[in-house]
Design a protein around this motif. Structure first.
Motif, PDB file in Angstrom:
ATOM      1  N   LYS A 259     -67.781 -47.800   4.528  1.00 53.04           N
ATOM      2  CA  LYS A 259     -67.487 -47.473   3.136  1.00 53.04           C
ATOM      3  C   LYS A 259     -67.992 -46.093   2.739  1.00 53.04           C
ATOM      4  N   THR A 530     -65.282 -50.732  -8.225  1.00 53.43           N
ATOM      5  CA  THR A 530     -64.714 -50.725  -6.887  1.00 53.43           C
ATOM      6  C   THR A 530     -64.667 -49.272  -6.413  1.00 53.43           C
ATOM      7  N   ASP A 531     -64.300 -49.082  -5.132  1.00 52.70           N
ATOM      8  CA  ASP A 531     -64.327 -47.732  -4.579  1.00 52.70           C
ATOM      9  C   ASP A 531     -62.982 -47.038  -4.756  1.00 52.70           C
ATOM     10  N   PHE A 532     -63.031 -45.762  -5.091  1.00 49.83           N
ATOM     11  CA  PHE A 532     -61.841 -44.922  -5.248  1.00 49.83           C
ATOM     12  C   PHE A 532     -62.025 -43.643  -4.442  1.00 49.83           C
ATOM     13  N   LYS A 533     -60.908 -43.180  -3.815  1.00 53.64           N
ATOM     14  CA  LYS A 533     -60.892 -41.891  -3.130  1.00 53.64           C
ATOM     15  C   LYS A 533     -59.659 -41.111  -3.568  1.00 53.64           C
ATOM     16  N   GLN A 546     -65.752 -40.727  -1.651  1.00 58.11           N
ATOM     17  CA  GLN A 546     -65.560 -42.055  -2.227  1.00 58.11           C
ATOM     18  C   GLN A 546     -66.484 -42.233  -3.425  1.00 58.11           C
ATOM     19  N   TYR A 551     -63.244 -50.289 -13.488  1.00 56.33           N
ATOM     20  CA  TYR A 551     -61.811 -50.281 -13.807  1.00 56.33           C
ATOM     21  C   TYR A 551     -61.461 -51.456 -14.712  1.00 56.33           C
ATOM     22  N   SER A 624     -57.549 -46.998  -3.544  1.00 53.82           N
ATOM     23  CA  SER A 624     -58.566 -48.036  -3.690  1.00 53.82           C
ATOM     24  C   SER A 624     -58.128 -49.220  -2.843  1.00 53.82           C
TER      25      SER A 624
END
Length: 838
Positions: A259, A530-533, A546, A551, A624
């Motif tokens: 991650k 949550t993770d976003f790139k 990341q 959200y 995501s």
């Protein structure tokens, strides 16, 4: 001898009625405050101690440390944690259990009743050994979906408690209504518990096979996890074991490498993710620090507030004791001959001291009687302020009775100790020879110091009260970034299959201007990180970029209904056809169509992702997991929760499957009629589900209920403190005026008028009030500035300067009025009567 002490004490109280009344009234106020706080503190500190082996039960809390963002704190944990830690720490853990709390509807006799249910593992009664009325933990919880209810619920739905074998229909535990047999009945849980559960269902893992965010997750925190320690282990030992597992043997080591593009050599998992254990008996008062903005099973207490009001009520009681000391030493001249005669007749200093201490204790006991009556009168209003149902049955509560008698005796001894020692030291030869008291200047100075302390304390309380009230009003008046008036929030979870027709009927109502859907409404802002790139211009994910960002899902027209305008780009628009996530079908899944949609960022999220200007984010793509989101707009930061929590970076998407609430905007002058019409439409569309709705303005005001309660209690105790202090000042001024009667007569004969005499007497008592203000201002400013630090948006600190001056002027006016009422009466008397005073 003891009888003589009592008779003398009674005669002295009757002889000095005014001073006795002031002492009794002041002490009764202090003791009443003490009793009220004792009732509150006893319940707050006694939470969950009634549970068997409560000292061996702990709960697991989670914290994610997200770099340049605020830490994500919660009292929940991931679904797979319980089994993993239980199996790893077998020497420390005897049993573990998970709670999943859910809102549900009980369908009974053609009606629907909104209830709160709790699903738990089959090991629940191994951890929480609750007492059964019917059944037992072995037979009542032997298989999945076994249902145990409380006596209260059994009587509510069946009119009796012997209901094993009866059924209740829940909507909806799975796809539709589920009829569940009752396997056991437990006793009603006391008020002093954080366990908010009337329906306990043994968890069926099959219900969560397709739900990857509850039981089968290492990272999503949606369950409450408890452990029961073995008899030979401690919470510290288990905590150490958990940290070692996290850093050395947990699956997070590999997960975080994937991650976060590899943990640095010096960085361990526990530096990013923290698992904290807290004892069951500490949860109510201390879990608030670990909760973030997410609630517990029941409303949480606040240890800081408890400690604050213990100190405040102690100060009120101390002020009352100071009154007693001041008035007793001031009246020394009236008791000097009595002391001298007792000593001449053979009384020792110790016997004289015991006499005065007996009087002090007697006055305290009389004050206790008045305090008990006052508690009975004010307890309903007190309960209303603090939101509890405290009861006071002294005769059935020997511990409370013994505590009050002990406190009252200590108050009497404490208040009477200095006067007793002071009066008992008088020398009979000196007193009888001079026909006057031997009061020294030191005694008068000491009384002045005590008066200064009284007013300094009262002024600190007044300033604190005004600041707390001011911050509460300020919090409610801050621009939250959206229009919140004339809105009703409707829970639509049970109507998701019928939203289109429901929306159309609601729009047809007179006065309703819009109906929009969302996953949360303002004040319901849950953490959904949550993770976003970001994708770079070549379409590949940028390395080490990341971000964990919150959200939410908002429907078409949501931002327009709340009058939120974009800073750049546009808002969700149904005409584009690409903004919402499409329904999942076999074809769309294969083509990734269901994972493509649009996204709107708030300004903090845009900055967090590295954009210097809002316009730079438009058209960029966020990744995501499997989802690809095209950024179509950037909006201002919105305060979706209390301003106490500040602003978080947030990504807004549009996923109809996540809608839980409807925001109904209305322009009617009769909101009650609008709610009645909504209820009728709801009953037609969802007949078996009770309607749940609330005005948004009330929901927003409820966010600051803790501050409001604190302000109201501060106000009550501040008024009491000022009242007691003024009573003491009134008594001292009356005594001073009485002692200076001949001096006042001579002054009038020499030409002084009434106003000059009043000014002279008022100025004598103004000096300690001025000194009290000078002491109180910096202390109050320091305490309140520290308290305000908890609010990202708070009152300007410079307001404390004029506030202190205003409070100082008011305190001076109160003192002048208190002293002046005595001074004016004496100043107006004929000087002949004053000179014949003795």
């Amino acid at each position: 001898m003891f009888k003589n002490y009592l008779v003398t004490a009674w005669r002295n109280m009757l002889k000095n009625r005014m001073f006795s009344a002031i002492n009794i009234f002041g002490l009764s106020i202090g003791l009443m405050s003490c009793i009220l706080i004792m009732l509150f503190v006893r319940e707050e500190m006694g939470f969950d101690q009634w549970i068997k082996d409560s000292d061996r039960i702990v709960r697991l809390h989670t914290a994610y440390k997200m770099g340049d963002q605020p830490d994500f704190l919660t009292v929940r944990s991931a679904g797979r944690m319980m089994e993993a830690i239980r199996d790893y720490a077998k020497n420390e853990v005897e049993a573990g259990v998970r709670f999943i709390q859910f809102g549900t509807t009980i369908q009974q006799n053609g009606e629907g009743f909104a209830e709160q249910g709790t699903m738990v593992d089959g090991s629940f009664f191994d951890v929480f050994d609750l007492p059964f009325v019917h059944g037992d933990k072995a037979s009542s919880f032997s298989k999945p979906m076994d249902l145990v209810i409380t006596e209260e619920m059994a009587i509510k739905y069946f009119g009796k408690t012997a209901v094993i074998g009866e059924t209740l229909t829940f909507c909806c535990l799975s796809e539709g209504p589920s009829t569940v047999p009752i396997a056991g009945v437990i006793k009603n849980l006391p008020n002093a518990t954080h366990l908010n559960m009337n329906f306990i269902i043994r968890l069926n893992p099959a219900l969560f096979v397709n739900d990857t965010g509850t039981l089968h997750t290492w990272t999503s925190v949606n369950v409450y996890t408890y452990f029961k320690l073995t008899k030979t282990s401690s919470i510290e030992q288990l905590q150490e074991r958990v940290v070692y597992w996290l850093d050395n043997e947990s699956p997070f080591i590999e997960m975080f490498k994937d991650k976060m593009s590899g943990l640095e050599n010096s960085l361990q998992v526990s530096n990013v993710m923290e698992l904290k254990l807290m004892a069951l008996t500490k949860l109510h008062l201390h879990a608030k620090n670990d909760a973030g903005n997410m609630g517990d099973l029941s409303p949480m207490g606040d240890a800081k507030m408890i400690n604050t009001f213990i100190i405040v009520t102690g100060l009120v009681l101390l002020i009352a004791c100071i009154n007693f000391m001041n008035l007793s030493t001031a009246k020394a001249s009236k008791r000097a001959r009595e002391v001298a005669m007792r000593k001449v007749l053979g009384a020792s200093r110790g016997q004289v001291a015991v006499q005065f201490l007996s009087e002090a204790v007697a006055i305290s006991l009389i004050a206790l009687i008045f305090a008990l009556v006052a508690v009975e009168l004010v307890l309903p209003f007190y309960n209303q302020i603090i939101g509890k149902e405290l009861s006071f049955h002294l005769l059935n509560d020997p511990l409370m009775l013994g505590s009050l008698l002990a406190i009252t005796s200590l108050v009497g001894l404490g208040a009477g100790l200095y006067p007793a020692l002071y009066l008992s030291r008088f020398l009979p030869g000196h007193i009888l020879k001079s026909s006057k008291s031997s009061e020294s200047g030191n005694s008068a100075k000491f009384r002045t110091v005590l008066v200064v302390f009284q007013f300094a304390t009262s002024i600190i309380l007044v300033i604190s009260t005004i600041v707390v009230y001011g911050q509460t009003l300020y919090s409610n008046s801050v621009d939250v970034g959206y229009q919140s008036d004339n809105k009703i929030v409707l829970n639509i979870r049970s109507a998701r299959d019928n939203l289109s027709s429901l929306k159309q009927e609601l729009l047809n109502l007179p006065g309703v201007s819009s109906v929009v859907f969302s996953s949360e409404a303002p004040t319901q802002d849950n953490e959904n990180n949550t993770d976003f790139k970001l994708l770079d211009t070549q379409g590949s994910q940028t390395a080490n970029e990341q971000r964990f960002i919150n959200y939410h899902n908002m429907g078409f027209g949501f931002f327009e209904a709340y009058q939120v305008k974009p800073l750049a780009g546009r808002l969700f628009n149904e005409a584009y056809g690409s903004d919402a996530f499409k329904p999942i079908t076999e074809n769309s899944t294969n083509n990734n169509e269901a994972n493509r949609a649009s996204a709107i960022l708030n300004l903090s999220a845009a900055k967090n992702l590295g954009f210097n200007k809002a316009e730079e984010a438009i058209g960029k793509t966020l990744i995501s997991g499997q989802r690809q989101l095209t950024i179509i707009g950037v909006i201002p930061d919105l305060h979706f929760r209390s301003i106490k929590f500040g602003i978080r970076a947030t990504v807004y998407t549009l996923n109809p499957r996540r809608f839980s609430v409807a925001s109904i905007s209305f322009n009617s002058q009769n909101p009650g009629k609008v709610m009645e019409d909504i209820t009728k439409i709801w009953k037609r569309n969802v007949p078996m589900q009770p309607v749940e709705m609330e005005f948004l303005s009330e929901m927003m005001a409820a966010q600051y209920q803790d501050e409001k309660t604190t302000a109201q209690l501060f106000l009550a105790f501040s008024v009491l403190a000022i009242l007691v202090a003024c009573l003491g000042l009134f008594g001292l001024s009356a005594f001073t005026v009485e002692r200076r009667t001949k001096e006042i007569g001579i002054r009038k004969v020499m030409g002084a008028n009434a106003s000059q005499i009043v000014t002279l007497l008022i100025w004598q008592f103004s000096k300690p009030v001025v000194i009290g203000n000078l002491i109180a201002w910096p202390i109050a400013a320091y305490v309140m500035l520290d308290w305000l630090e908890a609010f990202p948006y708070r009152l300007e600190s410079w307001w404390l300067i004029p506030l202190c001056f205003v409070v100082g002027i008011i305190s001076m006016l109160i003192a002048w009025f208190t002293v002046g009422s005595n001074a004016i009466n004496v100043a107006r008397k004929n000087p002949i009567k004053s000179l014949r005073y003795e």
